[in-house]
Design a protein around this motif. Structure first.
Motif, PDB file in Angstrom:
ATOM      1  N   GLN A 107     -62.613 -16.544 -35.448  1.00  0.00           N
ATOM      2  CA  GLN A 107     -62.053 -17.164 -34.247  1.00  0.00           C
ATOM      3  C   GLN A 107     -60.658 -17.759 -34.449  1.00  0.00           C
ATOM      4  O   GLN A 107     -59.736 -17.452 -33.673  1.00  0.00           O
ATOM      5  N   PRO A 108     -60.393 -18.605 -35.454  1.00  0.00           N
ATOM      6  CA  PRO A 108     -59.036 -19.150 -35.593  1.00  0.00           C
ATOM      7  C   PRO A 108     -57.995 -18.076 -35.934  1.00  0.00           C
ATOM      8  O   PRO A 108     -56.838 -18.172 -35.513  1.00  0.00           O
ATOM      9  N   LYS A 109     -58.400 -17.056 -36.694  1.00  0.00           N
ATOM     10  CA  LYS A 109     -57.462 -15.988 -37.041  1.00  0.00           C
ATOM     11  C   LYS A 109     -57.074 -15.176 -35.811  1.00  0.00           C
ATOM     12  O   LYS A 109     -55.900 -14.848 -35.612  1.00  0.00           O
ATOM     13  N   VAL A 110     -58.079 -14.863 -34.991  1.00  0.00           N
ATOM     14  CA  VAL A 110     -57.805 -14.095 -33.778  1.00  0.00           C
ATOM     15  C   VAL A 110     -56.936 -14.906 -32.821  1.00  0.00           C
ATOM     16  O   VAL A 110     -55.984 -14.389 -32.221  1.00  0.00           O
ATOM     17  N   ARG A 111     -57.229 -16.199 -32.679  1.00  0.00           N
ATOM     18  CA  ARG A 111     -56.434 -17.045 -31.784  1.00  0.00           C
ATOM     19  C   ARG A 111     -54.989 -17.132 -32.263  1.00  0.00           C
ATOM     20  O   ARG A 111     -54.038 -17.099 -31.464  1.00  0.00           O
ATOM     21  N   ALA A 112     -54.785 -17.227 -33.593  1.00  0.00           N
ATOM     22  CA  ALA A 112     -53.431 -17.293 -34.145  1.00  0.00           C
ATOM     23  C   ALA A 112     -52.669 -15.993 -33.874  1.00  0.00           C
ATOM     24  O   ALA A 112     -51.485 -16.016 -33.518  1.00  0.00           O
ATOM     25  N   LEU A 113     -53.355 -14.858 -34.029  1.00  0.00           N
ATOM     26  CA  LEU A 113     -52.717 -13.567 -33.743  1.00  0.00           C
ATOM     27  C   LEU A 113     -52.315 -13.476 -32.275  1.00  0.00           C
ATOM     28  O   LEU A 113     -51.228 -12.987 -31.944  1.00  0.00           O
ATOM     29  N   MET A 114     -53.176 -13.932 -31.386  1.00  0.00           N
ATOM     30  CA  MET A 114     -52.871 -13.867 -29.961  1.00  0.00           C
ATOM     31  C   MET A 114     -51.710 -14.791 -29.597  1.00  0.00           C
ATOM     32  O   MET A 114     -50.854 -14.438 -28.784  1.00  0.00           O
ATOM     33  N   ARG A 115     -51.654 -15.971 -30.209  1.00  0.00           N
ATOM     34  CA  ARG A 115     -50.533 -16.883 -29.948  1.00  0.00           C
ATOM     35  C   ARG A 115     -49.222 -16.259 -30.410  1.00  0.00           C
ATOM     36  O   ARG A 115     -48.187 -16.375 -29.737  1.00  0.00           O
ATOM     37  N   GLU A 116     -49.255 -15.603 -31.576  1.00  0.00           N
ATOM     38  CA  GLU A 116     -48.044 -14.959 -32.094  1.00  0.00           C
ATOM     39  C   GLU A 116     -47.607 -13.826 -31.179  1.00  0.00           C
ATOM     40  O   GLU A 116     -46.416 -13.659 -30.905  1.00  0.00           O
ATOM     41  N   ALA A 117     -48.574 -13.055 -30.693  1.00  0.00           N
ATOM     42  CA  ALA A 117     -48.244 -11.968 -29.771  1.00  0.00           C
ATOM     43  C   ALA A 117     -47.649 -12.518 -28.476  1.00  0.00           C
ATOM     44  O   ALA A 117     -46.690 -11.972 -27.926  1.00  0.00           O
ATOM     45  N   GLU A 118     -48.218 -13.618 -27.982  1.00  0.00           N
ATOM     46  CA  GLU A 118     -47.696 -14.227 -26.761  1.00  0.00           C
ATOM     47  C   GLU A 118     -46.275 -14.733 -26.966  1.00  0.00           C
ATOM     48  O   GLU A 118     -45.419 -14.600 -26.084  1.00  0.00           O
ATOM     49  N   ASP A 119     -46.000 -15.299 -28.148  1.00  0.00           N
ATOM     50  CA  ASP A 119     -44.646 -15.768 -28.445  1.00  0.00           C
ATOM     51  C   ASP A 119     -43.662 -14.600 -28.492  1.00  0.00           C
ATOM     52  O   ASP A 119     -42.522 -14.710 -28.025  1.00  0.00           O
ATOM     53  N   LEU A 120     -44.095 -13.479 -29.083  1.00  0.00           N
ATOM     54  CA  LEU A 120     -43.218 -12.311 -29.188  1.00  0.00           C
ATOM     55  C   LEU A 120     -42.855 -11.766 -27.814  1.00  0.00           C
ATOM     56  O   LEU A 120     -41.740 -11.260 -27.617  1.00  0.00           O
ATOM     57  N   LEU A 121     -43.785 -11.848 -26.873  1.00  0.00           N
ATOM     58  CA  LEU A 121     -43.574 -11.268 -25.557  1.00  0.00           C
ATOM     59  C   LEU A 121     -43.082 -12.285 -24.535  1.00  0.00           C
ATOM     60  O   LEU A 121     -43.071 -11.998 -23.338  1.00  0.00           O
ATOM     61  N   THR A 122     -42.677 -13.459 -25.005  1.00  0.00           N
ATOM     62  CA  THR A 122     -42.132 -14.488 -24.124  1.00  0.00           C
ATOM     63  C   THR A 122     -40.623 -14.554 -24.303  1.00  0.00           C
ATOM     64  O   THR A 122     -40.138 -14.553 -25.432  1.00  0.00           O
ATOM     65  N   PRO A 123     -39.834 -14.570 -23.221  1.00  0.00           N
ATOM     66  CA  PRO A 123     -38.379 -14.648 -23.354  1.00  0.00           C
ATOM     67  C   PRO A 123     -37.953 -15.844 -24.197  1.00  0.00           C
ATOM     68  O   PRO A 123     -38.499 -16.945 -24.073  1.00  0.00           O
ATOM     69  N   ARG A 124     -36.982 -15.602 -25.087  1.00  0.00           N
ATOM     70  CA  ARG A 124     -36.494 -16.684 -25.930  1.00  0.00           C
ATOM     71  C   ARG A 124     -35.632 -17.650 -25.120  1.00  0.00           C
ATOM     72  O   ARG A 124     -34.964 -17.239 -24.168  1.00  0.00           O
ATOM     73  N   PRO A 125     -35.610 -18.906 -25.496  1.00  0.00           N
ATOM     74  CA  PRO A 125     -34.700 -19.840 -24.818  1.00  0.00           C
ATOM     75  C   PRO A 125     -33.249 -19.434 -25.075  1.00  0.00           C
ATOM     76  O   PRO A 125     -32.940 -18.772 -26.059  1.00  0.00           O
ATOM     77  N   GLN A 126     -32.377 -19.805 -24.172  1.00  0.00           N
ATOM     78  CA  GLN A 126     -30.964 -19.448 -24.292  1.00  0.00           C
ATOM     79  C   GLN A 126     -30.396 -19.929 -25.621  1.00  0.00           C
ATOM     80  O   GLN A 126     -30.541 -21.092 -26.005  1.00  0.00           O
ATOM     81  N   GLU A 127     -29.757 -18.997 -26.337  1.00  0.00           N
ATOM     82  CA  GLU A 127     -29.212 -19.320 -27.652  1.00  0.00           C
ATOM     83  C   GLU A 127     -27.961 -20.176 -27.519  1.00  0.00           C
ATOM     84  O   GLU A 127     -27.125 -19.947 -26.632  1.00  0.00           O
ATOM     85  N   ASP A 128     -27.831 -21.160 -28.385  1.00  0.00           N
ATOM     86  CA  ASP A 128     -26.648 -22.008 -28.410  1.00  0.00           C
ATOM     87  C   ASP A 128     -25.556 -21.278 -29.188  1.00  0.00           C
ATOM     88  O   ASP A 128     -25.593 -21.192 -30.415  1.00  0.00           O
ATOM     89  N   LEU A 129     -24.588 -20.726 -28.473  1.00  0.00           N
ATOM     90  CA  LEU A 129     -23.550 -19.924 -29.118  1.00  0.00           C
ATOM     91  C   LEU A 129     -22.738 -20.736 -30.122  1.00  0.00           C
ATOM     92  O   LEU A 129     -22.218 -20.171 -31.093  1.00  0.00           O
ATOM     93  N   ALA A 130     -22.638 -22.026 -29.917  1.00  0.00           N
ATOM     94  CA  ALA A 130     -21.879 -22.853 -30.851  1.00  0.00           C
ATOM     95  C   ALA A 130     -22.533 -22.914 -32.225  1.00  0.00           C
ATOM     96  O   ALA A 130     -21.882 -23.270 -33.213  1.00  0.00           O
ATOM     97  N   GLN A 131     -23.819 -22.538 -32.311  1.00  0.00           N
ATOM     98  CA  GLN A 131     -24.534 -22.576 -33.582  1.00  0.00           C
ATOM     99  C   GLN A 131     -24.731 -21.191 -34.190  1.00  0.00           C
ATOM    100  O   GLN A 131     -25.345 -21.061 -35.239  1.00  0.00           O
ATOM    101  N   VAL A 132     -24.229 -20.153 -33.529  1.00  0.00           N
ATOM    102  CA  VAL A 132     -24.408 -18.784 -34.018  1.00  0.00           C
ATOM    103  C   VAL A 132     -23.454 -18.512 -35.168  1.00  0.00           C
ATOM    104  O   VAL A 132     -22.232 -18.594 -35.015  1.00  0.00           O
TER     105      VAL A 132
END
Length: 354
Positions: free
Chosen positions: A120-145
């Protein structure tokens, strides 16, 4: 006789209602009851695991996660917007893949097996990681690139582009570094392979793999050193063809559209050399009697600093499109979006001189 007939009738009834060998297993909601069709013991889940699965079906992960969280076929089905029979079939496949019943009956409910609790915890962790991968990233701070951006451009275009681009970068992307490299003979391979971020200039090898953004329209003009004899009178097609020319081609070509236009007039020019970029041609002009044709935006930008003269060609040539090209892998990358906008801002000014 009557008894024998009744015996035959009973035998027919039994045969008629016996489940066929092809009858499928089925589950009803959370009851997880099974109609045994293979002659084995009813409800013996281990019978499903006689052969290993041919491959791993990643689509079972969301179903397993929902089943372990809900502890219910019906609840898991509602979570994934599936029907209970579809979720029951998914549970059957999961059991077959894991070799474990996963959920078993306990009173009126279902409880997870020890193997399910371990997963159960392993499957939940995999699903959270997949959800993070498929979620738009917050706007990147160009001053830190902090990144090196590689730009392919003719030396002359780089000379026009670099000052304006670096001024804007110092304010908006201060940690970025820029590499300007000359055009090469490898076509669009560097863009495709990720060795180059962007190419600027005349894109003479368009490809469906690339994104191409026209910046402005330019036209060819002639360039010579100040005081060249060609400019002592009207520049006719004959006088132009009689001069000694330097061609610009990254592939070493000696002829091009200008030669085609001259040939239509029955003329032919003498091309004594070919150089790979306009920057080299410009540097040759002040100390020679050569003539070079190049985009007007480049010629006028170097006219004052190099002491050269610019004149209209005495022949008709098609307008040229100055573009920037990049690979789709960078389409939505914030720093790359900034780079394309900055290149456009730096190079659209020459359009007014075309």
């Amino acid at each position: 006789m009557i008894g024998f007939i009744l015996f035959l009738a009973a035998l027919l009834v039994i045969t008629w209602f016996r489940p066929s060998d092809g009858q499928q297993k089925h589950f009803s909601g959370d009851a997880l009851t099974r109609t045994d069709v293979s002659g084995s013991r009813p409800g013996d889940w281990a019978d499903d695991f006689s052969a290993p699965p041919p491959h791993v079906d990643m689509r079972l992960l969301p179903a397993l996660d929902a089943l372990l969280q809900e502890g219910s076929v019906t609840g898991a089905a509602e979570r994934l917007a599936l029907s209970p029979p579809a979720m029951s079939r998914a549970l059957s496949k999961i059991r077959h893949a894991l070799g474990d019943p996963v959920l078993v009956r306990a009173g009126r409910g279902l409880v997870p097996t020890p193997r399910a609790l371990e997963l159960q915890p392993k499957v939940r962790a995999l699903m959270r990681e997949a959800e993070d991968l498929l979620t738009p990233r917050p706007q990147e701070d160009l001053a830190q690139v902090s990144r090196t951006l590689t730009i392919v451009a003719d030396e002359a275009y780089a000379a026009v582009l670099a000052p304006a681009l670096l001024r804007q970068a110092s304010e908006e992307v201060p940690l970025a570094r820029f590499t300007f490299t000359v055009e090469n003979t490898h076509g669009n391979a560097p863009l495709r392979e990720g060795a180059v971020d962007i190419e600027v200039g005349i894109i003479d090898e368009p490809s469906p793999e690339l994104r191409i953004d026209p910046l402005f329209t330019d036209r060819f003009v002639g360039t010579v050193r100040t005081g060249h004899s060609l400019l002592e009178g009207a520049v006719t097609a004959s006088a132009f063809a009689a001069a000694r020319h330097v061609s610009v081609s990254r592939k070493g070509r000696m002829t091009g559209p200008i030669d085609v236009a001259l040939q239509e007039l029955g003329l032919r020019r003498e091309v004594v050399a070919s150089v790979p970029n306009y920057g080299e041609a410009l540097l040759m002009l002040p100390s020679t009697n050569f003539v070079t044709a190049m985009p007007r935006s480049l010629a006028t930008s170097a006219q004052e600093s190099l002491g050269i003269e610019v004149f209209d060609l005495p022949i008709e040539t098609a307008p040229i499109s100055i573009c920037q090209a990049w690979h789709p892998r960078h389409e939505t990358e914030p720093v790359h979006v900034w780079l394309r906008q900055a290149v456009r801002s730096a190079l659209t000014q020459p359009a007014s001189t075309a």
